[in-house]
Write a protein that holds these residues in place. Structure first.
Motif, PDB file in Angstrom:
ATOM      1  N   ALA A 177      11.286 -18.901  40.561  1.00 50.24           N
ATOM      2  CA  ALA A 177      11.895 -18.819  39.168  1.00 50.24           C
ATOM      3  C   ALA A 177      13.153 -19.567  39.097  1.00 50.24           C
ATOM      4  N   ASN A 178      13.822 -19.506  39.976  1.00 50.98           N
ATOM      5  CA  ASN A 178      15.360 -20.025  39.775  1.00 50.98           C
ATOM      6  C   ASN A 178      16.041 -19.362  38.497  1.00 50.98           C
ATOM      7  N   LYS A 179      15.885 -18.142  38.374  1.00 45.19           N
ATOM      8  CA  LYS A 179      16.449 -17.410  37.133  1.00 45.19           C
ATOM      9  C   LYS A 179      16.761 -16.175  37.910  1.00 45.19           C
ATOM     10  N   ASP A 180      17.657 -15.290  37.081  1.00 43.07           N
ATOM     11  CA  ASP A 180      18.217 -13.867  37.593  1.00 43.07           C
ATOM     12  C   ASP A 180      17.097 -13.026  37.226  1.00 43.07           C
ATOM     13  N   LYS A 181      16.907 -11.846  37.710  1.00 42.72           N
ATOM     14  CA  LYS A 181      15.811 -11.031  37.624  1.00 42.72           C
ATOM     15  C   LYS A 181      15.277 -10.630  36.358  1.00 42.72           C
ATOM     16  N   THR A 182      16.451 -10.410  35.243  1.00 45.82           N
ATOM     17  CA  THR A 182      16.142  -9.972  34.155  1.00 45.82           C
ATOM     18  C   THR A 182      15.244 -10.911  33.431  1.00 45.82           C
ATOM     19  N   GLU A 183      15.787 -12.307  33.408  1.00 48.63           N
ATOM     20  CA  GLU A 183      15.336 -13.637  32.861  1.00 48.63           C
ATOM     21  C   GLU A 183      13.884 -13.915  33.311  1.00 48.63           C
ATOM     22  N   ALA A 184      13.732 -13.753  34.681  1.00 50.29           N
ATOM     23  CA  ALA A 184      12.339 -14.133  35.306  1.00 50.29           C
ATOM     24  C   ALA A 184      11.336 -13.105  34.828  1.00 50.29           C
ATOM     25  N   LEU A 185      12.013 -11.921  34.670  1.00 44.21           N
ATOM     26  CA  LEU A 185      10.968 -10.743  34.059  1.00 44.21           C
ATOM     27  C   LEU A 185      10.379 -11.409  32.753  1.00 44.21           C
ATOM     28  N   GLU A 186      11.268 -11.622  31.801  1.00 42.11           N
ATOM     29  CA  GLU A 186      10.653 -11.942  30.569  1.00 42.11           C
ATOM     30  C   GLU A 186       9.877 -13.151  30.784  1.00 42.11           C
ATOM     31  N   GLU A 187      10.138 -14.224  31.566  1.00 41.33           N
ATOM     32  CA  GLU A 187       9.193 -15.431  31.543  1.00 41.33           C
ATOM     33  C   GLU A 187       7.831 -14.955  32.188  1.00 41.33           C
ATOM     34  N   TYR A 188       7.948 -13.859  33.227  1.00 43.54           N
ATOM     35  CA  TYR A 188       6.576 -13.415  33.822  1.00 43.54           C
ATOM     36  C   TYR A 188       5.883 -12.663  32.901  1.00 43.54           C
ATOM     37  N   MET A 189       6.212 -11.802  31.960  1.00 39.66           N
ATOM     38  CA  MET A 189       5.447 -11.218  31.170  1.00 39.66           C
ATOM     39  C   MET A 189       5.074 -11.937  30.194  1.00 39.66           C
ATOM     40  N   MET A 190       5.768 -13.261  29.791  1.00 45.11           N
ATOM     41  CA  MET A 190       5.027 -14.070  28.766  1.00 45.11           C
ATOM     42  C   MET A 190       4.053 -14.977  29.206  1.00 45.11           C
ATOM     43  N   TYR A 191       4.302 -15.668  30.601  1.00 50.05           N
ATOM     44  CA  TYR A 191       3.544 -16.780  31.108  1.00 50.05           C
ATOM     45  C   TYR A 191       2.765 -16.153  32.504  1.00 50.05           C
ATOM     46  N   GLY A 192       2.876 -15.061  33.002  1.00 57.22           N
ATOM     47  CA  GLY A 192       2.116 -14.504  33.943  1.00 57.22           C
ATOM     48  C   GLY A 192       2.530 -15.187  35.300  1.00 57.22           C
ATOM     49  N   GLY A 193       1.242 -14.929  36.340  1.00 58.78           N
ATOM     50  CA  GLY A 193       1.408 -15.438  37.444  1.00 58.78           C
ATOM     51  C   GLY A 193       0.426 -16.278  38.098  1.00 58.78           C
TER      52      GLY A 193
END
Length: 442
Positions: A177-193
């Motif tokens: 992700a190249n993001k911190d955990k909080t920002e990565a979680l937001e991205e993950y919840m939006m676009y999945g895996g």
């Protein structure tokens, strides 16, 4: 970019040379083929396995199209694994593209009608033969409209060993992700895996890709696989389930909702069949309701969760973003990915209301079954007031047993336990470490 899928790699290594066909299953485009032909193969090469030890066949490639004939496939593998003193790894991608071939040397007139399928040679027949040879280790992938992964597992029965692959977990996503955990979680919840979406830097391309998967791959697969006359009911049902992840439902309720949109109500049996199609395609997963005190399942009402949040969001054009439902879905997926058996819990509590004794039902989001033990898990964005904490833990405190109880919060809170023995932990550390695999002391 290579995403190291260590958990699945370890499963493949552990199952190697176990005398069975390794069947890599999962929702289409989740990375099954890449796992086998790139990640696993490279791991074996790193261990000193020579490149001439691999027999690789991709039945979706024009260069290998002749091997869709199971007899040709059998002959090719037999010829290239003839050295009995050498070990071979056989990788067959998109095995479902293999067609059946009629045996011309059998008199069809003497074969009973109910046994006519036995007139044909299929890939099950040739792989069942090849797997008995001590110098061959066989791996297959496959799922599409002709034969979904679940069918392949069923047909191999005890001769197959399944490795079920899911979209990227949050832990896997975080590695790229190249993001911190909080920002990565937001991205993950939006676009999945889904791997291709995860590595795509352009958000517009992510959305386009995920939306295209539904219309151009999954829906078409199901329509073709089950020879549906039209896909309007299927489309409507997918929209309903996507809009209501984590909500209690049943076929009759879904039939009523679909009927109000279509103008005519489909039968409950039709809805049941369509739900089965969606689960067989790994688009959605269901969780049954378990009566915690009564120790029995409720027959009809259950919940459905999307296998990938990105696909679910894309289906709804990224409009419905109820954070509580998304977090609950994400927790469920993580529990299933870790191999746990998961139910939805119901606690029946007798209360006196205005002098009248009544029985009320309270929900526990997840009951994780581990042998004879259970772990109760509640998903809660926050417990920032005493009233909110009371609400979120009421069902946990009325189970009448001493199994572990966990509340997952919407942040990165470190685990702590209150005076009632309820553990609280943020969703980020929960997704990154399997705390419930710790020894259980009832």
């Amino acid at each position: 970019m290579i995403i190291e899928r260590t958990e699945y790699l370890n499963q493949l290594i552990a199952k190697s040379w176990n005398g069975k066909v390794k069947i890599i299953t999962g929702i289409r485009r989740c990375g099954k083929s890449f796992l086998l032909s790139t990640i696993y193969k490279q791991a074996l090469l790193n261990k000193g396995i020579t490149s001439d030890s691999f027999i690789e066949i991709s039945l979706d490639k024009k260069s290998d199209i002749q091997f869709r004939n199971p007899n040709a496939l059998f002959d090719y593998i037999s010829e290239h694994t003839a050295d009995a003193n050498k070990r071979y790894y056989v990788f067959i991608d998109e095995i479902q593209l293999s067609y059946k071939v009629k045996n011309s040397d059998i008199d069809e007139t003497i074969v009973p009608e109910e046994d006519r399928d036995l007139l044909y040679t299929t890939f099950y027949d040739i792989l069942s033969d090849l797997m008995t040879r001590p110098n061959i280790d066989i791996y297959v992938t496959g799922s599409n409209s002709k034969m979904l992964s679940k069918d392949i597992v069923t047909n191999f029965r005890d001769r197959g060993s399944e490795i079920k692959v899911f979209p990227l977990s949050f832990a896997e996503y975080l590695t790229i992700a190249n993001k911190d955990k909080t920002e990565a979680l937001e991205e993950y919840m939006m676009y999945g895996g889904m791997p291709t979406a995860a590595i795509e830097p352009d958000e517009r391309e992510k959305r386009k890709y995920l939306q295209g998967l539904f219309s151009n791959v999954y829906i078409k697969d199901i329509v073709e696989r089950y020879k549906l006359r039209g896909d309007s009911l299927l489309d409507i049902l997918v929209d309903i389930l996507s809009s209501s992840v984590g909500s209690l439902t049943n076929p009759n309720k879904l039939a009523n909702t679909a009927g109000s949109r279509m103008g005519n109500k489909p039968s409950n049996n039709t809805i049941k069949n369509y739900l089965e199609y969606l689960e067989d395609a790994y688009l959605f997963q269901s969780a049954k309701r378990w009566n915690v005190k009564g120790r029995k399942y409720f027959d009809t009402i259950q919940k459905y969760y999307a296998t990938d949040l990105g696909l679910r969001n894309a289906r709804l054009n990224f409009r419905q973003q109820e954070r509580s439902h998304l977090m609950e879905n994400m927790i469920y997926n993580e529990l299933i990915r870790r191999g746990y058996s998961v139910d939805v819990g119901v606690v029946e509590v007798h209360q006196s209301i205005n002098g009248v004794r009544k029985m009320s039902q309270y929900e526990i989001d997840f009951v994780v079954n581990i042998g004879n033990n259970k772990i109760y898990i509640q998903s809660a964005l926050n417990i920032d007031t005493p009233e909110k904490k009371e609400q979120e833990t009421f069902s946990l405190r009325h189970t009448g047993d001493f199994f572990r109880k966990i509340v997952v919060l919407g942040g990165s809170q470190k685990p702590w336990t209150d005076n009632d023995g309820v553990m609280y932990i943020g969703v980020i550390p929960f997704l990154l470490a399997d705390i419930i695999s710790e020894p259980i002391i009832p």
